[in-house]
Scaffold this motif. Structure first.
Motif, short mmCIF file in Angstrom:
data_model
loop_
_atom_site.label_atom_id
_atom_site.label_comp_id
_atom_site.label_asym_id
_atom_site.label_seq_id
_atom_site.Cartn_x
_atom_site.Cartn_y
_atom_site.Cartn_z
N GLY A 83 26.86 15.17 23.51
CA GLY A 83 27.57 15.44 24.75
C GLY A 83 27.71 16.94 24.96
N MET A 84 28.78 17.32 25.63
CA MET A 84 28.93 18.71 26.04
C MET A 84 29.29 19.64 24.88
SD MET A 84 30.50 18.45 29.88
CE MET A 84 31.69 17.16 29.52
N GLY A 85 29.59 19.06 23.71
CA GLY A 85 29.76 19.90 22.54
C GLY A 85 28.48 20.62 22.16
N ASN B 266 31.39 16.88 14.71
CA ASN B 266 32.31 17.21 15.80
C ASN B 266 33.46 18.04 15.23
OD1 ASN B 266 32.64 16.52 18.73
ND2 ASN B 266 34.68 15.98 18.03
N PRO B 267 33.91 19.08 15.93
CA PRO B 267 34.97 19.92 15.37
C PRO B 267 36.27 19.17 15.13
CG PRO B 267 33.83 21.07 17.13
CD PRO B 267 33.34 19.66 17.17
N LEU B 268 36.65 18.28 16.04
CA LEU B 268 37.87 17.51 15.89
C LEU B 268 37.55 16.10 15.43
CD1 LEU B 268 38.63 19.86 17.91
CD2 LEU B 268 40.35 18.31 18.84
N ARG B 269 38.47 15.52 14.69
CA ARG B 269 38.30 14.12 14.30
C ARG B 269 38.81 13.25 15.44
NH1 ARG B 269 36.73 13.33 9.09
NH2 ARG B 269 37.19 11.11 9.32
N GLU B 270 37.88 12.74 16.25
CA GLU B 270 38.24 11.94 17.41
C GLU B 270 38.37 10.48 17.00
OE1 GLU B 270 39.23 13.50 19.76
OE2 GLU B 270 38.00 15.24 20.27
N ARG B 271 39.46 9.85 17.46
CA ARG B 271 39.78 8.51 16.99
C ARG B 271 38.68 7.49 17.29
NH1 ARG B 271 44.62 7.26 15.30
NH2 ARG B 271 44.31 9.41 14.57
N GLY B 272 38.04 7.62 18.45
CA GLY B 272 36.98 6.68 18.79
C GLY B 272 35.78 6.74 17.86
N GLY C 293 29.00 16.37 19.11
CA GLY C 293 29.79 16.93 20.20
C GLY C 293 30.05 15.98 21.34
N GLN C 294 30.41 14.74 21.05
CA GLN C 294 30.69 13.77 22.11
C GLN C 294 31.85 12.89 21.68
OE1 GLN C 294 30.31 10.30 23.02
NE2 GLN C 294 30.59 10.77 25.18
N ASN C 295 32.89 12.84 22.50
CA ASN C 295 34.10 12.08 22.18
C ASN C 295 34.04 10.73 22.87
OD1 ASN C 295 36.62 11.06 21.67
ND2 ASN C 295 37.73 12.62 22.83
N VAL C 296 33.42 9.77 22.23
CA VAL C 296 33.16 8.48 22.85
C VAL C 296 34.45 7.74 23.20
CG1 VAL C 296 32.95 7.33 20.61
CG2 VAL C 296 31.86 6.34 22.62
N GLY C 297 35.51 7.91 22.41
CA GLY C 297 36.73 7.16 22.63
C GLY C 297 37.42 7.48 23.94
N SER C 298 37.26 8.71 24.44
CA SER C 298 37.87 9.11 25.70
C SER C 298 36.86 9.23 26.83
CB SER C 298 38.60 10.46 25.54
OG SER C 298 39.74 10.32 24.73
N ASN C 299 35.63 9.59 26.51
CA ASN C 299 34.68 9.94 27.55
C ASN C 299 33.74 8.82 27.97
OD1 ASN C 299 35.91 12.38 27.21
ND2 ASN C 299 34.17 13.41 26.30
N SER C 300 33.46 7.90 27.07
CA SER C 300 32.58 6.76 27.41
C SER C 300 32.92 5.58 26.49
CB SER C 300 31.11 7.14 27.28
OG SER C 300 30.86 7.79 26.06
#
Length: 771
Positions: free
Chosen positions: A375-377, A253-259, A225-232
């Protein structure tokens, strides 16, 4: 590289597929665009060269660690945006407020308000003209102090944003307690408070146990639950290095985050020239929102089953039995809980197949040093505390706390939100050495629990809260139940905002309202003894010094320590043990006071302030010393698998909404209307949905829909006119941007123990829009 400079609010929304990795030319282009837009194309690169450097300033956005040996460009795309946003050449002076009433400005977007630039002088609200008008510092401070003297201290809330320095935070907390209150909510109440509740119960410390060194020694990283590409994004360098030496990374993570999929290092000329990228996640599991608790239980269950099979076959134990026997408590009860869980229920709630969870368990079983990052997830659910404790349980099974390359790593968002707690910003008196403070300053601190964020909001609704002081941030925009709270906010008698830029919290005001413009961290803070340094604590519990490098935006702005000291002198009776003026003249004296209050944490504080890599805060759990009630690390079983009991996950017409950040924002600050990684351009009025849910609800991609909270408490919470975007998200889930969708979060929809708003799991109905 094409740069668009027209206002995003003047452009046509577009949804496209973005195939490029995180970082790379997309990141470089975004940086050039914002530097040009904020009129920093010439001076910006020089300022950024000092960011996160030993002789420069700590980044004003995220709290990721600063390495002892920084790279040439020790900043990421979002950190550079934060710097450009703060150092913009645009200004908001008295002429601006002469032209625009508060009623008019209330119709502006978050982006439009902050884009107007830096505040340049103190302001007071004038009800007759519905405008903010200039006021001298002397009069503003005197009037605020006189007002504060009229209130019962229990009726005043003193909020602290995560950007305030350790020095400011210490002074602010002391001022508030001398005033007679523990009402000190902060950014943690809205994001990582479950961490501060869960970890002390499990391992005896309220923060993570890992350091940057652990990334070099780990042989497995697990992400939740942490989107490193946008958040850190700066963490991507550590992740890339780990992958290049063969360490797997397993992501939930629910979404496939690019980072967390692919990364091209913008500081690597070869990668930039060739387009080469590094695969970040070796396993990527799209868990349902809130399904982490069930997924973690499944991994633990699979690990325990594999250990039993190993014992039957006469093979070495998969578990670290010596560690469990010597260092833990509650193991047998935890095993009983896992054994009772049904695989069908685990699959249903997590949204993952048993085989996927067993595959993750298999990699974990053969890894000797494992880091768990979240993270906040994990935190922003009704049972966020239990989810974090289940993650700790997983680490304890193989002794992955208190050894090199292993540990738990909560990724804090704001740059000093963790440090504020270290020096006394807390509504919980038991977390502060009040007896020490009483002896040090000769007064009796209040012992009554103060108000956290949710409780402060409840107090505003009930009328028990009469005044609000905001040390940074955009509180009214960040909190849940936005519509109800904005309607109630006008009932406050006094609101004071200490800020760098205009935001909505200045416009949703009390009967008497003041804006006090402060220096930004990047600016030179000149006091009587010369330019001052301040300090922050990063996500890995290291303290770092920070020096401003540019001239202040105006000779009328004041430093945060100056403002806090001025308010204290105007409000409190003189105290011979505190010389507020001396503290402002030389911040080193504030650090000496901090070290006196917290001698175990701040030994040789001034001498080591700019030590490469920072001053590491002592953490007993790193040494396998457990300051818990049992004296050991505790296995703590949850009371069930459902993280959000109020979410009607089995209803055909109800979806589970999670709020998200775009890569063009930081918290409530909107830098632009693009979300490059998700293919969104020129809009934030988006609802991401699974294609099957779109079809099932009789909708089509690009339809406009209305989204309403599914609950029966007498209040209607609705957002109209969102555009449906078909997206790779688990069925039954949907997602949209905050803070715009905070209106959908009921104030009572919060974590059970920590009271953090449950923004990652909101039950909603989606219907075709009439718009």
């Amino acid at each position: 590289m094409q740069i668009e400079l027209r206002s995003p609010e003047m452009s046509e929304p577009k949804i496209t597929d973005y195939e490029a990795p995180a970082g790379g030319w997309g990141s470089a282009g975004s940086l050039v665009e914002i530097l040009t837009r904020e009129k920093l194309a010439v001076s910006g690169p020089g300022i950024l060269a000092k960011q996160n450097k030993p002789d420069g300033f700590m980044c004003v956005s995220c709290a990721w660690a600063k390495p002892a040996e920084p790279r040439m460009f020790e900043y990421c795309e979002n950190g550079a945006k934060a710097t450009a946003w703060e150092q913009t050449r645009h200004r908001v002076g008295p002429d601006f407020f002469a032209e625009h009433s508060v009623a008019e400005l209330l119709g502006w977007s978050d982006y439009a308000l902050e884009e107007k630039g830096r505040l340049t002088e103190p302001l007071k609200y004038d009800a007759q003209t519905d405008r903010y008008v200039p006021i001298s510092w002397r009069d503003a401070i005197a009037e605020i102090g006189a007002e504060l003297k009229t209130f019962d201290p229990k009726s005043v809330v003193f909020y602290a944003s995560g950007r305030a320095s350790l020095e400011t935070s210490y002074m602010y907390a002391l001022f508030v307690r001398m005033y007679g209150s523990n009402n000190l909510p902060d950014s943690s109440n809205m994001c990582h408070e479950p961490t501060s509740v869960a970890l002390p119960q499990s391992i005896g410390v309220p923060v993570g146990t890992t350091s940057l060194d652990d990334f070099e020694a780990t042989d497995l990283i697990m992400f939740f639950g942490q989107n490193v590409g946008s958040n850190s994004p700066r963490m991507l360098h550590q992740l890339q290095d780990a992958r290049k030496r063969g360490a797997p990374i397993i992501t939930f993570n629910p979404l496939r985050e690019r980072g967390l999929e692919r990364f091209t290092n913008p500081q690597n000329p070869v990668e930039m020239a060739t387009g080469a990228s590094t695969e970040i996640s070796t396993q990527y599991h799209q868990v349902k929102a809130g399904g982490d608790l069930a997924a973690l239980t499944g991994i633990c269950k699979a690990l325990l089953a594999a250990d039993k099979q190993a014992a039957t076959a006469g093979l070495p134990s998969i578990l670290d039995l010596d560690f469990i026997e010597t260092h833990t408590h509650g193991f047998r009860d935890f095993v009983t809980f896992c054994d009772k869980q049904d695989w069908a229920a685990l699959e249903k709630r997590s949204g993952l197949k048993r085989e996927a969870l067993e595959a993750a368990a298999a990699v974990y079983a053969r890894s000797s040093a494992v880091m768990a990052i979240y993270g906040m997830g994990l935190t922003q659910h009704r049972k966020g505390v239990q989810s974090i404790q289940m993650l700790v349980n997983l680490l304890l099974l193989r002794g992955n706390i208190g050894k090199p390359g292993a540990g738990i790593c909560p990724v804090r968002g704001h740059s000093n939100v963790q440090g504020q707690r270290t020096v006394g910003i807390s509504e919980k008196p038991e977390l502060v050495p009040l007896d020490v403070i009483a002896r040090q300053y000769g007064f009796e601190p209040p012992r009554r629990k103060g108000l956290n964020t949710v409780e402060a909001c409840e107090g505003v609704l009930s009328g028990e809260v009469e005044a609000f002081i905001g040390l940074g941030g955009n509180f009214v925009r960040a909190i849940p139940d936005t519509k109800r709270m904005e309607e109630a906010w006008g009932g406050l008698k006094l609101t004071v905002q200490i800020s760098t830029k205009l935001n909505r919290s200045h416009l949703i005001r009390g009967e008497k309202a003041y804006i006090l413009p402060c220096l930004g961290r990047i600016e030179i803070d000149q006091q009587a003894t010369g330019p001052q340094a301040v300090s922050m604590e990063d996500s890995t519990s290291c303290f770092h010094g920070s020096r401003g490098v540019v001239r202040p935006v105006s000779d009328q702005v004041r430093s945060e320590p100056w403002i806090v000291a001025a308010l204290a002198k105007a409000t409190l009776a003189p105290n011979p043990k505190i010389n507020w003026d001396a503290w402002v003249e030389d911040y080193a004296t504030v650090r000496e006071a901090i070290a006196e209050t917290y001698p175990d944490k701040f030994k040789d504080y001034n001498e080591k302030l700019f030590q490469p890599g920072g001053i590491r805060k002592p953490l007993p759990a790193r040494e396998r010393k457990w300051e818990t009630k049992t004296g050991k690390a505790n296995f703590i079983a949850p009371d069930g698998l459902e993280p959000d009991p109020d979410v009607a996950t089995d209803r055909h017409d109800v979806l589970d909404l999670m709020t998200l950040r775009s890569n063009d924002q930081f918290n409530t600050t909107i830098y632009g209307y693009n979300d490059r990684f998700r293919g969104v351009k020129n809009t934030r009025e988006i609802l991401f949905m699974n294609a099957n849910d779109i079809e099932r609800l009789g909708l089509k991609d690009a339809d406009n829909v209305d989204v309403a909270t599914f609950c029966d408490d007498g209040f209607i919470r609705e957002v109209k006119g969102l555009r449906v975007v078909s997206y790779n998200i688990p069925e039954g889930n949907c997602a949209g941007y905050y803070p715009e969708l905070n209106v959908l979060i009921p104030l009572w929809h919060h974590e059970e123990q920590a009271k953090t708003p449950a923004a990652k799991s909101i039950p909603v109905r989606v219907t075709p829009s009439a718009r």
